[in-house]
Design an enzyme around this catalytic site. Structure first.
Site, short mmCIF file in Angstrom:
data_model
loop_
_atom_site.label_atom_id
_atom_site.label_comp_id
_atom_site.label_asym_id
_atom_site.label_seq_id
_atom_site.Cartn_x
_atom_site.Cartn_y
_atom_site.Cartn_z
N ASP A 23 0.87 -1.18 0.00
CA ASP A 23 0.00 0.00 0.00
C ASP A 23 0.91 1.22 0.00
O ASP A 23 1.49 1.58 1.02
CB ASP A 23 -0.90 -0.01 1.24
N LYS A 89 2.55 11.51 -3.50
CA LYS A 89 1.58 10.71 -4.25
C LYS A 89 0.55 11.61 -4.93
O LYS A 89 -0.01 11.26 -5.98
CB LYS A 89 0.89 9.73 -3.30
N GLU A 192 -7.35 0.80 -4.32
CA GLU A 192 -7.28 0.67 -2.86
C GLU A 192 -8.57 0.16 -2.22
O GLU A 192 -8.52 -0.77 -1.41
CB GLU A 192 -6.86 2.01 -2.26
N ASP A 214 -13.07 5.08 1.60
CA ASP A 214 -11.62 5.12 1.78
C ASP A 214 -11.13 6.57 1.74
O ASP A 214 -11.01 7.17 0.67
CB ASP A 214 -10.94 4.30 0.67
#
Length: 635
Positions: A23, A89, A192, A214
């Site tokens: 992850d 990211k 994810e 999420d």
């Protein structure tokens, strides 16, 4: 006796068949593996060399240019803010001119620059070193792989890496490239929320409809999955690639700075916000307070000697944090309803609501999500670890360690190409299960055409001008034939990572060309929502315009044929009595068609009249040719 080769005396670490799950998060990252292939519930987090189950996604560079990763990098951030990179990211696979990049320029303490070769956002250290966000990601991946290799005592060269569901092709490609940079083969890029559902579904042995909410450090996703007998099918997904804990932190940082200014009226705000070391200390305090308020109703922010030998101390209540970040929380709710609508289900149809990402520990977020579904959320999963565990399970599926499990994901927007007249011809509707390969046949629109330009779009509208162009290429070398004769097969191929390849092939010649489609920018939840809302609001009008355009396009093709024949046989027909009148009618009709094309939204234009006139012209032209032919035959 023969001597043994020295190589035989060495104990070499052999490459493993094991596929680890990673992850690669905005704030924290984690790595996991399948401990026991006979036990579907054996996905296990691997601790790093600090004994931590998650690693801060932070990379710092010292004066010598060496990289420092994780907690060590985080601890020295206040002393080295311009060479300490976090939340990268959010920048991976983004252009420098992307509005989201420009937004980050205002809040991040390090320098973001434009790469002149490809126009993407890159990073620059305090001593002038230039790094891509993917390179920062590769350093984190390398650290996690090393932790796995030391724990398992095996060489690891394969991994499954997770990404937000709304990452576009450029962001997914950049994530895979981060692995390639360190010799790590990324076998699969998994969304994810899908990974989280995979972990939850196998561990809990649950069947039914699951919603995965999420909200991590930099991105938000909502996915609805149907779990049945080992098959995990994504029904719909929505989200925002630029909404997460970093935004909550920034709101709190601004609040703390404003409070400090109130307590010290003589201090200029710009003096605080332009001081990287001060802002980093405030940011650390903001993050700490935010985390504490997930467990207590009140906390104290205490920053001695924060600026100009002045101190800051203030009390922050949970309710105050809720109020100042409510606009961010509400931004996550609209995508939830959109995903439910796309999946054609009601909130009460959902059996379980899984919360993923560190921000979902915030009590207000939990209560608002519960209100949406009118059901208590499931808090049994670890929001920081479940995505990595799901990635490990997908790795186990790919390596063969786990059997009888199938993962089916979807593509978020409709994909298609431009056809004659600016019409959008969809090939793959949104929320289509991937991987998928689809081919449709098209042809040329003019005689003797030796090349076609394939323009690729994503969107929900009937005309390409209302959608987003994501790529193009030219297929050349087509044998010159009458229009409509060449068979051009256009193929869209979306792999399990959601990466698109478009190819075109002319059947008779075998001429072929393909391109990996890399959109110019990512789409935020607001942009996605706007695209879909506009498509719904304009559905009937778009359909009407498209039908009208098709009518006129057919008339256009018809009179183009007539023009060609007139020109080809002019020496035979120019003496015919009806020819001048037909030629004048053709010119007038061409003017009307060109006027419509320039004003195709003008509903006052009578396209049926254009069709009738074109049909009448064609009949009269055919009669003209018959008359000429009879005269030729009687001679």
């Amino acid at each position: 006796m023969n001597l043994c080769s020295p190589i035989n005396r060495l104990f070499l670490r052999q490459a493993s068949t094991k596929v680890i799950g990673i992850d690669l998060g905005t704030t924290n990252s984690a790595v996991a593996y399948i401990r026991d292939s006979n036990n579907l519930q054996s996905a296990t987090i691997i601790e790093n060399d600090q004994g931590q189950r998650t690693t801060p996604s932070i990379v710092a560079y010292n004066k010598a240019g060496d990289a420092i990763v994780g907690s060590v990098a985080k601890r020295q951030a206040a002393l080295n803010p311009k060479s300490t990179f976090f939340a990268t990211k959010r920048l991976i696979g983004r252009l420098y001119d992307d509005p989201e990049t420009q937004r980050d320029l205002k809040t991040l303490p390090y320098k973001i620059i434009r790469n002149e070769e490809n126009a993407y956002a890159y990073l620059e250290t305090s001593n002038g070193q230039v790094k891509s966000p993917a390179e920062i990601g590769s350093v984190i991946l390398s650290y996690l792989r090393k932790s796995a290799e030391e724990y398992l005592n095996e060489k690891i060269d394969k991994a499954v890496v997770t990404v937000p569901a709304y990452f576009n092709d450029a962001q997914r490609q950049a994530t895979k490239e981060a692995g390639t940079m360190i010799g790590l083969k990324v076998l699969r890029v998994v969304n994810e929320p899908t990974a989280a559902a995979l972990s939850f579904g196998l561990n809990a042995k649950n069947n039914g409809l699951v919603a995965v909410y999420d909200l991590g450090g930099g991105t938000f996703d909502i996915s609805l999955l149907d779990i049945e007998g080992g098959v995990f099918e994504v029904k719909a997904t929505n989200g925002d690639t630029h909404l997460g804990g970093e935004d909550f932190d920034n709101v709190l940082v601004n609040y703390i700075v404003d409070e400090f200014i109130k307590q010290n009226p003589g201090v200029e705000k710009t003096s605080i916000t332009s001081n990287g070391e001060v802002i980093q200390r405030i940011k650390d305090a903001a993050e700490k307070a935010k985390i504490e308020l997930s467990h207590v109703s009140e906390t104290v922010i205490d920053l001695p000697f924060i600026y100009d030998e002045k101190h800051l101390q203030l009390t922050l209540k949970e309710e105050e944090l809720d109020n100042m970040t409510m606009h961010l929380i509400k931004k996550t709710i609209a995508p939830v309803y959109k995903a439910l609508s796309d999946a054609d289900v009601e909130p009460e149809d959902v059996d379980e609501i899984i919360l993923v990402g560190g921000m979902t520990r915030m009590p207000k977020i939990r209560s608002m999500v519960s209100e949406v579904f009118n059901k208590k959320v499931n808090t049994t999963v670890n929001p920081d670890e479940t995505v990595a565990l799901g990635a490990a399970i997908q790795g186990g599926i790919l390596s063969g360690e786990i059997k009888n499990v199938l993962l089916l994901d979807v593509t978020p927007l409709t994909l298609g190409i431009e056809t004659f007249g600016g019409v959008f011809s969809p090939l793959i509707p949104r929320n289509t299960t991937i991987p998928i390969r689809k081919t449709e046949a098209f042809s040329t629109g003019a005689d003797g055409q030796t090349g076609v330009e394939i323009r690729i779009y994503q969107g929900e509208r009937g005309l390409v001008r209302d959608n987003i162009k994501i790529g193009d290429f030219t297929l050349a070398g087509i044998p010159p034939k009458p229009k409509g004769t060449p068979q051009i097969q256009v193929t869209f191929d979306i792999d399990a990572d959601g990466i698109i390849t478009v190819s075109a092939k002319e059947v008779s010649s075998g001429k072929e060309h393909s391109v990996n489609v890399i959109p110019n920018t990512g789409l935020t939840e607001a942009q996605i929502q706007k695209i879909i809302e506009e498509a719904n609001a304009n559905k009937e009008r778009d359909m009407l315009i498209k039908k009208r355009l098709e009518v006129v396009n057919n008339a256009d093709l018809m009179i183009t044929d007539t023009e060609g024949v007139f020109e080809k046989h002019q020496n035979l027909i120019n003496k015919e009595e009806s020819y001048p009148g037909l030629l004048e009618t053709l010119k007038n009709l061409r003017t009307k068609i060109n006027h419509f094309k320039a004003n195709d939204s003008d509903m006052s234009i009578d396209v049926d009249q254009i069709k009738r006139q074109a049909d009448a012209l064609q009949l009269k032209a055919l009669q003209l040719f018959r008359d000429v032919s009879k005269k030729q035959n009687t001679k």
